[in-house]
Design an enzyme around this catalytic site. Structure first.
Site, short mmCIF file in Angstrom:
data_model
loop_
_atom_site.label_atom_id
_atom_site.label_comp_id
_atom_site.label_asym_id
_atom_site.label_seq_id
_atom_site.Cartn_x
_atom_site.Cartn_y
_atom_site.Cartn_z
N THR A 36 115.56 75.67 43.61
CA THR A 36 114.40 75.08 42.83
C THR A 36 114.80 74.71 41.45
O THR A 36 114.14 73.99 41.08
CB THR A 36 113.23 76.09 42.82
OG1 THR A 36 113.61 77.51 42.56
CG2 THR A 36 112.70 76.24 44.20
N GLY A 37 115.86 75.14 41.23
CA GLY A 37 116.38 74.79 39.77
C GLY A 37 116.97 73.51 39.71
O GLY A 37 117.38 72.92 40.72
N ASP A 55 123.87 82.11 45.56
CA ASP A 55 122.60 82.73 46.24
C ASP A 55 122.63 84.22 45.97
O ASP A 55 123.67 84.83 45.93
CB ASP A 55 122.56 82.35 47.72
CG ASP A 55 121.07 82.45 48.07
OD1 ASP A 55 120.47 81.65 48.45
OD2 ASP A 55 120.59 83.79 48.13
N TYR A 143 103.50 85.64 47.79
CA TYR A 143 104.13 85.39 46.64
C TYR A 143 104.25 86.78 45.63
O TYR A 143 105.06 87.49 45.15
CB TYR A 143 103.91 84.29 45.64
CG TYR A 143 104.35 83.94 44.24
CD1 TYR A 143 105.82 83.68 44.12
CD2 TYR A 143 103.66 84.44 43.30
CE1 TYR A 143 106.36 83.72 42.67
CE2 TYR A 143 104.17 84.33 42.00
CZ TYR A 143 105.58 83.93 41.74
OH TYR A 143 105.87 83.83 40.57
N VAL A 187 100.47 73.84 37.26
CA VAL A 187 99.65 72.64 36.98
C VAL A 187 99.34 72.00 35.73
O VAL A 187 99.21 70.73 35.78
CB VAL A 187 98.02 73.32 37.11
CG1 VAL A 187 97.75 74.26 35.76
CG2 VAL A 187 96.74 72.32 37.12
N ASP A 275 94.49 81.32 45.90
CA ASP A 275 94.27 81.22 44.62
C ASP A 275 93.39 82.31 43.83
O ASP A 275 92.56 82.89 44.55
CB ASP A 275 93.23 79.90 44.35
CG ASP A 275 93.68 79.15 42.94
OD1 ASP A 275 94.95 79.18 42.62
OD2 ASP A 275 92.84 78.52 42.78
C1 UD1 Z 1 100.44 81.83 39.97
C2 UD1 Z 1 100.63 83.10 38.91
C3 UD1 Z 1 101.61 82.86 37.88
C4 UD1 Z 1 102.71 82.37 38.50
C5 UD1 Z 1 102.63 81.30 39.39
C6 UD1 Z 1 103.98 80.76 40.09
C7 UD1 Z 1 98.08 83.84 38.91
C8 UD1 Z 1 97.17 84.02 38.09
N1 UD1 Z 1 99.02 83.26 38.14
O1 UD1 Z 1 100.04 80.82 39.25
O2 UD1 Z 1 101.79 84.27 37.13
O3 UD1 Z 1 103.94 82.10 37.63
O4 UD1 Z 1 101.67 81.46 40.57
O5 UD1 Z 1 103.74 79.78 41.08
O6 UD1 Z 1 98.40 84.26 40.10
N2 UD1 Z 1 95.92 73.31 40.46
C9 UD1 Z 1 95.12 72.31 40.39
N3 UD1 Z 1 95.64 71.24 40.65
C10 UD1 Z 1 96.93 70.95 40.78
C11 UD1 Z 1 97.70 72.05 40.75
C12 UD1 Z 1 96.90 73.43 40.72
O7 UD1 Z 1 93.80 72.28 40.29
O8 UD1 Z 1 97.38 69.74 41.06
C13 UD1 Z 1 94.88 74.66 39.89
C14 UD1 Z 1 95.34 75.89 41.32
O9 UD1 Z 1 94.66 75.86 42.13
C15 UD1 Z 1 95.28 76.87 40.20
C16 UD1 Z 1 95.37 76.34 38.99
O10 UD1 Z 1 95.61 75.17 38.77
O11 UD1 Z 1 93.94 77.53 40.14
C17 UD1 Z 1 96.77 77.02 38.63
O12 UD1 Z 1 97.74 76.92 39.49
P1 UD1 Z 1 99.28 76.82 39.31
O13 UD1 Z 1 99.80 76.38 37.95
O14 UD1 Z 1 100.01 76.45 40.55
O15 UD1 Z 1 99.48 78.43 39.12
P2 UD1 Z 1 98.92 79.68 39.73
O16 UD1 Z 1 98.91 79.65 41.21
O17 UD1 Z 1 97.80 80.28 38.93
#
Ligand code: UD1
Length: 318
Positions: A36-37, A55, A143, A187, A275
């Site tokens: 992933t890096g 790995d 995860y 996100v 989520d």
């Molecule tokens: C989670 C963990 C975080 C971890 C990460 C690893 C929690 C609170 N946080 O992040 O500590 O480092 O996993 O992946 O559990 N979203 C959208 N649109 C998009 C993409 C995402 O709306 O295109 C929403 C997601 O549904 C979510 C939020 O944005 O509600 C954040 O998503 P994301 O950035 O993937 O991180 P988490 O899953 O919150």
């Protein structure tokens, strides 16, 4: 000058840590399987680090990498909730089996301390906010389970073998070099690059879900402290690393819109499986044991991140 091993050095957080350590004159060795890096994250510092393409499941390679090391910053993982929902075995192998290998190698090499990138996802969907480290964890996704189980392993290696460990529970880290290109990307990396390219971002769910979004400089600060402070303060502990403020996604989109000068609106799509609705850290323990206070707030972090992606976009276009 100390010698550090960063696992996951080609990732967004690992490569940022490498730069910070090099800047303060430390020696850096890095391990990454480049799943992933990306090599480009460490291209600029390639001549200054001892990079090993390997790995974590290769215990021999991990043992070699631990030789002569003072501190390990363990960041290698498959960092995605949705990916773990699709492939729990893969996440478990990389995140949990990989962690046990790092701990065994660290113990045997007599490494001084292991700092681990744990995750706020361990708290899950419990209603109480802010999340305090002594609350009963309630992981939802595979995860989150891998990250929580890893924390337990760290603490057990401290209790059973005296290996000094610190688990830092990261809350939604963002910043330059975060990969925006995968469907599993964070996100903010996704939204910023989409909006800069005049594409429409999609909010999954009603946008009322909130996060304690944490800029990368805060993570670097916390890792450095976690290696510096006395063992009596931190060894065997789990500590939040965040800002202590949460912002919902609708609000986040509005702030980005203004900072970027984006003219459109967000689309809305179905809520994501696994989520968490709300996430916010209690920062008292990190302050007490690490002396940690956030160094860069959300808006300033966004400004710097947007500036970085903008420059990258311009460089790619020229
Ligand atoms: C989670 C963990 C975080 C971890 C990460 C690893 C929690 C609170 N946080 O992040 O500590 O480092 O996993 O992946 O559990 N979203 C959208 N649109 C998009 C993409 C995402 O709306 O295109 C929403 C997601 O549904 C979510 C939020 O944005 O509600 C954040 O998503 P994301 O950035 O993937 O991180 P988490 O899953 O919150």
């Amino acid at each position: 000058m100390a010698k550090y091993l960063i696992t996951g050095i080609a990732g967004f957080i690992g490569s940022s840590l490498a730069r910070a350590l090099l800047a303060q004159g430390d020696e850096v060795r890095g391990l990454d399987n480049l799943s992933t890096g990306h090599r480009e994250n460490i291209e600029e510092v390639a001549g200054e680090i001892d990079f090993r393409h390997a790995d974590l499941l290769d215990l021999g390679a991990v043992r070699d990498a631990c030789d002569g090391v003072d501190y390990i910053l363990h960041h290698a993982a498959i960092p995605s909730v949705p990916k773990s929902v699709l492939d729990p075995l893969g996440s478990n192998a990389a995140n949990l089996d990989g962690t046990v290998n790092v701990l065994i190698a660290a113990r045997d090499a007599k490494v001084k301390r292991v700092v681990f990138a744990a995750s706020s996802s361990a708290y899950g969907d419990t209603p109480t906010l802010p999340k305090r480290e002594d609350m009963l964890p309630s992981p939802i996704s595979p995860y989150a389970v891998t990250k929580l189980a890893s924390e337990y392993y760290l603490t057990s290696f401290y209790r059973c073998y005296g290996l000094e460990t610190v688990s830092l529970r990261y809350f939604n880290i963002f910043g330059p070099r975060q990969d925006p290109s995968s469907p599993y990307s964070g996100v903010l990396a996704k939204f910023i690059t989409q909006m800069l390219a005049a594409e429409q971002p999609t909010i999954l769910g009603d946008g009322k879900q909130s996060r304690d979004f944490t800029y990368i400089d805060n993570v670097i600060h916390a890792n450095l402290l976690a290696c510096q402070v006395s063992a009596s303060a931190v060894a065997g502990k789990v500590l939040n690393v965040a800002t202590g403020r949460r912002v919902d996604l609708n609000e986040t989109f509005a702030i980005l819109k203004q900072l970027i000068g984006y003219k459109g609106e967000a689309a809305y799509g179905p809520e994501r499986a696994g989520d968490v609705k709300h996430s916010l850290a209690d920062m008292a323990s990190a302050e007490k044991y690490l002396g940690y206070k956030p160094v860069t707030d959300f808006e300033e972090g966004l400004r710097r991140t947007i500036a970085w992606y903008r420059t990258r976009q311009l460089t790619a276009a020229s």
